[in-house]
Design a protein around this motif. Sequence first.
Motif: not given
Length: 259
Positions: A126-134, A119-124
Amino acid sequence: MLEVWFTNIKKVGISNYLVVALDDAIVDFCKSNDVPVYQRDPDEGIDSIGKTGGNHAVSALKFKILREFLQLGYSVLLSDVDIVFLQNPFEHLYRDSDVESMSDGHNNMTAYGYNDVFDEPAMGWARYAHTMRIWVYNSGFFYIRPTVPSIELLDRIAYRVGTEANAWDQAVFNEELFFPSHPGYVGLYASKRTMYFYMFMNSKVLFKTVRKDANLRKLKPVIVHVNYHPDKLPRMKAVVEFYVDGKEDALESFPDGSE
């Protein structure tokens, strides 16, 4: 730990096992206990690490030694000695991938992967960027088949651990398996499978979750890897008491983590 390791291997009826010894003392100990053992021809580079190297340096040697077996056409199930065998693992392998490994994860998400949203609120908008983790594969217990990608994996790990300062073999193992090709780097196209984490169980799963759950306590894992705890030998003995000897309170005296 080695004695607990091979004693339980014998108990579950595994016949195709071999100890790779780095010094004469281990060779003599194995022979005195009727345990099959292999010692490489003298090699100053490897022998010096075996005698004086730290645990990460010694662990890195296994990738060079593994290569010799794969070159001969053998699939190998590699096991560190801080592992208790409770069933025959060869009856629980899929054998459909180059590498089949146990996980350091402790639930479905961490063991098998999940969508982690940044979550990057400054991006308005597009604030939510999805990443993959394992969570990483554990390089102390995995099955590897004699394929070209598998041999290249071992070569890459051995090279990087030997040339990069402070390189940890387990981190390199995972980076080479998971990082894709990108500018300046050609990825390794090795197929992989994550082992079922309740059957191929790490000690975090056992001591934080399984021992406290009445239903999970009824499961009998294939192996328990005491990888999350430094007091390995007493915990290994307690695992044997609980799963083999039926001592219900054998695990209760240990803290969830390390003290």
